[in-house]
Design a protein around this motif. Sequence first.
Motif, PDB file in Angstrom:
ATOM      1  N   ASP A 113     -37.967  30.683  51.949  1.00  0.00           N
ATOM      2  CA  ASP A 113     -37.021  31.791  51.789  1.00  0.00           C
ATOM      3  C   ASP A 113     -36.178  31.926  53.046  1.00  0.00           C
ATOM      4  OD1 ASP A 113     -38.169  32.211  49.374  1.00  0.00           O
ATOM      5  OD2 ASP A 113     -39.206  34.074  49.910  1.00  0.00           O
ATOM      6  N   GLU A 114     -34.873  31.979  52.876  1.00  0.00           N
ATOM      7  CA  GLU A 114     -33.946  32.115  53.996  1.00  0.00           C
ATOM      8  C   GLU A 114     -33.167  33.415  53.891  1.00  0.00           C
ATOM      9  OE1 GLU A 114     -30.960  28.919  55.585  1.00  0.00           O
ATOM     10  OE2 GLU A 114     -29.793  30.289  54.320  1.00  0.00           O
ATOM     11  N   SER A 115     -33.052  34.111  55.006  1.00  0.00           N
ATOM     12  CA  SER A 115     -32.173  35.278  55.074  1.00  0.00           C
ATOM     13  C   SER A 115     -31.285  35.123  56.309  1.00  0.00           C
ATOM     14  CB  SER A 115     -32.976  36.577  55.152  1.00  0.00           C
ATOM     15  OG  SER A 115     -33.819  36.588  56.302  1.00  0.00           O
ATOM     16  N   ARG A 116     -30.098  35.737  56.263  1.00  0.00           N
ATOM     17  CA  ARG A 116     -29.124  35.564  57.343  1.00  0.00           C
ATOM     18  C   ARG A 116     -28.543  36.907  57.753  1.00  0.00           C
ATOM     19  NH1 ARG A 116     -23.491  32.314  56.483  1.00  0.00           N
ATOM     20  NH2 ARG A 116     -22.933  34.336  55.551  1.00  0.00           N
ATOM     21  N   THR A 117     -28.490  37.149  59.052  1.00  0.00           N
ATOM     22  CA  THR A 117     -27.908  38.373  59.593  1.00  0.00           C
ATOM     23  C   THR A 117     -26.858  37.998  60.626  1.00  0.00           C
ATOM     24  OG1 THR A 117     -30.024  39.519  59.321  1.00  0.00           O
ATOM     25  CG2 THR A 117     -28.378  40.552  60.768  1.00  0.00           C
ATOM     26  N   GLU A 118     -25.684  38.574  60.498  1.00  0.00           N
ATOM     27  CA  GLU A 118     -24.628  38.248  61.456  1.00  0.00           C
ATOM     28  C   GLU A 118     -24.898  38.930  62.796  1.00  0.00           C
ATOM     29  OE1 GLU A 118     -19.761  38.341  62.098  1.00  0.00           O
ATOM     30  OE2 GLU A 118     -20.630  39.105  60.217  1.00  0.00           O
TER      31      GLU A 118
ATOM     32  N   ASN B 294     -16.039  34.654  67.127  1.00  0.00           N
ATOM     33  CA  ASN B 294     -15.173  33.676  66.483  1.00  0.00           C
ATOM     34  C   ASN B 294     -15.469  32.279  67.054  1.00  0.00           C
ATOM     35  OD1 ASN B 294     -13.162  32.491  64.970  1.00  0.00           O
ATOM     36  ND2 ASN B 294     -11.525  33.024  66.413  1.00  0.00           N
ATOM     37  N   PRO B 295     -16.117  31.407  66.283  1.00  0.00           N
ATOM     38  CA  PRO B 295     -16.554  31.594  64.896  1.00  0.00           C
ATOM     39  C   PRO B 295     -17.775  32.523  64.835  1.00  0.00           C
ATOM     40  CG  PRO B 295     -17.332  29.491  65.706  1.00  0.00           C
ATOM     41  CD  PRO B 295     -16.451  30.040  66.789  1.00  0.00           C
ATOM     42  N   PRO B 296     -18.101  33.033  63.626  1.00  0.00           N
ATOM     43  CA  PRO B 296     -19.233  33.972  63.495  1.00  0.00           C
ATOM     44  C   PRO B 296     -20.550  33.355  63.957  1.00  0.00           C
ATOM     45  CG  PRO B 296     -17.897  33.936  61.493  1.00  0.00           C
ATOM     46  CD  PRO B 296     -17.434  32.781  62.339  1.00  0.00           C
ATOM     47  N   ARG B 297     -21.418  34.230  64.460  1.00  0.00           N
ATOM     48  CA  ARG B 297     -22.768  33.798  64.850  1.00  0.00           C
ATOM     49  C   ARG B 297     -23.777  34.507  63.950  1.00  0.00           C
ATOM     50  NH1 ARG B 297     -23.383  34.501  71.256  1.00  0.00           N
ATOM     51  NH2 ARG B 297     -25.446  33.726  70.695  1.00  0.00           N
ATOM     52  N   TYR B 298     -24.876  33.794  63.637  1.00  0.00           N
ATOM     53  CA  TYR B 298     -25.853  34.346  62.691  1.00  0.00           C
ATOM     54  C   TYR B 298     -27.275  34.144  63.201  1.00  0.00           C
ATOM     55  CZ  TYR B 298     -21.944  34.380  59.416  1.00  0.00           C
ATOM     56  OH  TYR B 298     -20.731  34.605  58.816  1.00  0.00           O
ATOM     57  N   GLN B 299     -28.131  35.070  62.812  1.00  0.00           N
ATOM     58  CA  GLN B 299     -29.577  34.945  63.008  1.00  0.00           C
ATOM     59  C   GLN B 299     -30.170  34.570  61.652  1.00  0.00           C
ATOM     60  OE1 GLN B 299     -31.364  35.865  65.963  1.00  0.00           O
ATOM     61  NE2 GLN B 299     -33.321  35.279  65.107  1.00  0.00           N
ATOM     62  N   TYR B 300     -30.833  33.420  61.585  1.00  0.00           N
ATOM     63  CA  TYR B 300     -31.467  32.957  60.352  1.00  0.00           C
ATOM     64  C   TYR B 300     -32.968  33.199  60.437  1.00  0.00           C
ATOM     65  CZ  TYR B 300     -27.115  30.482  59.261  1.00  0.00           C
ATOM     66  OH  TYR B 300     -25.816  30.165  58.979  1.00  0.00           O
ATOM     67  N   SER B 301     -33.525  33.660  59.341  1.00  0.00           N
ATOM     68  CA  SER B 301     -34.963  33.935  59.296  1.00  0.00           C
ATOM     69  C   SER B 301     -35.557  33.197  58.108  1.00  0.00           C
ATOM     70  CB  SER B 301     -35.193  35.442  59.154  1.00  0.00           C
ATOM     71  OG  SER B 301     -36.570  35.737  59.085  1.00  0.00           O
TER      72      SER B 301
ATOM     73  N   GLU C  57     -31.176  31.032  65.780  1.00  0.00           N
ATOM     74  CA  GLU C  57     -29.838  31.570  66.005  1.00  0.00           C
ATOM     75  C   GLU C  57     -28.872  30.426  66.262  1.00  0.00           C
ATOM     76  OE1 GLU C  57     -27.486  34.167  69.414  1.00  0.00           O
ATOM     77  OE2 GLU C  57     -29.632  34.488  69.107  1.00  0.00           O
ATOM     78  N   ASN C  58     -27.760  30.394  65.512  1.00  0.00           N
ATOM     79  CA  ASN C  58     -26.749  29.381  65.819  1.00  0.00           C
ATOM     80  C   ASN C  58     -25.933  29.863  67.008  1.00  0.00           C
ATOM     81  OD1 ASN C  58     -25.278  31.375  64.507  1.00  0.00           O
ATOM     82  ND2 ASN C  58     -23.843  29.928  63.599  1.00  0.00           N
ATOM     83  N   ASP C  59     -25.553  28.953  67.879  1.00  0.00           N
ATOM     84  CA  ASP C  59     -24.873  29.384  69.102  1.00  0.00           C
ATOM     85  C   ASP C  59     -23.369  29.571  68.871  1.00  0.00           C
ATOM     86  OD1 ASP C  59     -23.656  26.895  69.213  1.00  0.00           O
ATOM     87  OD2 ASP C  59     -25.166  26.063  70.561  1.00  0.00           O
ATOM     88  N   LYS C  60     -22.735  30.103  69.866  1.00  0.00           N
ATOM     89  CA  LYS C  60     -21.349  30.533  69.746  1.00  0.00           C
ATOM     90  C   LYS C  60     -20.388  29.401  69.403  1.00  0.00           C
ATOM     91  CE  LYS C  60     -18.333  32.301  73.133  1.00  0.00           C
ATOM     92  NZ  LYS C  60     -18.171  33.168  74.271  1.00  0.00           N
ATOM     93  N   MET C  61     -20.610  28.238  69.962  1.00  0.00           N
ATOM     94  CA  MET C  61     -19.679  27.130  69.766  1.00  0.00           C
ATOM     95  C   MET C  61     -20.159  26.129  68.726  1.00  0.00           C
ATOM     96  SD  MET C  61     -17.274  28.044  71.666  1.00  0.00           S
ATOM     97  CE  MET C  61     -16.244  26.593  71.487  1.00  0.00           C
ATOM     98  N   GLY C  62     -21.318  26.386  68.122  1.00  0.00           N
ATOM     99  CA  GLY C  62     -21.786  25.473  67.080  1.00  0.00           C
ATOM    100  C   GLY C  62     -22.514  24.258  67.627  1.00  0.00           C
ATOM    101  N   GLY C  63     -22.840  24.248  68.910  1.00  0.00           N
ATOM    102  CA  GLY C  63     -23.577  23.125  69.468  1.00  0.00           C
ATOM    103  C   GLY C  63     -25.063  23.313  69.277  1.00  0.00           C
ATOM    104  N   GLY C  64     -25.874  22.418  69.817  1.00  0.00           N
ATOM    105  CA  GLY C  64     -27.326  22.526  69.716  1.00  0.00           C
ATOM    106  C   GLY C  64     -27.777  22.523  68.279  1.00  0.00           C
TER     107      GLY C  64
END
Length: 263
Positions: free
Chosen positions: A123-128, A142-149, A178-185
């Motif tokens: 089960d995946e949930s996402r919070t901005e 910008n771009p959006p960042r999200y916390q995935y659980s 958590e995806n980082d600000k620039m989409g790396g990692g």
Amino acid sequence: MGFFGKLFEKKECAICGGEIGLLGNRKLEDGNMCKACASKLSPWFDDRRHSTVEQIQEQLEYREANKEKVAAFRTTRTLGENTKVLLDEDAGNFMVTSARNLAEANPDVLAFADVTGCDLDIDESRTEIKREGKDGEEVSYNPPRYQYSYDFYIKIHVRNPYFDDIRFKLNNRDVEIENDKMGGGLGRMHGSLDPERDVEYRRYKEMGQEIKDALTQVRQQVRDEAAAAAAPKAAVTCPWCGATTTPDSSGCCEYCGGSLNES
């Protein structure tokens, strides 16, 4: 009798005959049950309200007989972390439990042959994630960042008169990424994410796959053995007495009793 009169009316447990306390009533289709009797039911059973007194009594008899199976259970393999799948490969049985004291918990002992399927659900949930703007308000990155659980669930489908499946969570707390600000990692652009690159995510996914594979394999093994036992046996020449014989259930000659598996 008014509402409060009914609320405080003394009730009797239809199972043990004891008096039910104010907050201890567990409703049945045609009666009442105390919480002490309810605690003896299978933890995977969820249809109490639609069960009759007679059906509950039958289940409690089944649960009482289950104690002997628990006492005879010998764990040969353990899968999982908090809630565990315990296998008794010699007896062809398994149980699912988080209890340390098996005799006290009395977990349902099921046969490998009772398994009809096994699923791993993630089960995946996402919070901005937002930042504080100039005026103190929350604004998006910008771009959006999200916390995935993520939560990992195993669902074992079984043949049992009191429940159809056993569903439990593998992780005791959410796996958060958590995806980082620039989409790396770990993160990628525009909020997408590759969770497979997270160590905890991979660990629980592999744990779930191991449980699924193990139960699928033992179920298939039982089916193969049953098919082999039911298959007609070919006649062979006994090396001991020379007779043409069909091996018995022990693989021995039906005439002299000699083993047909020995040279």
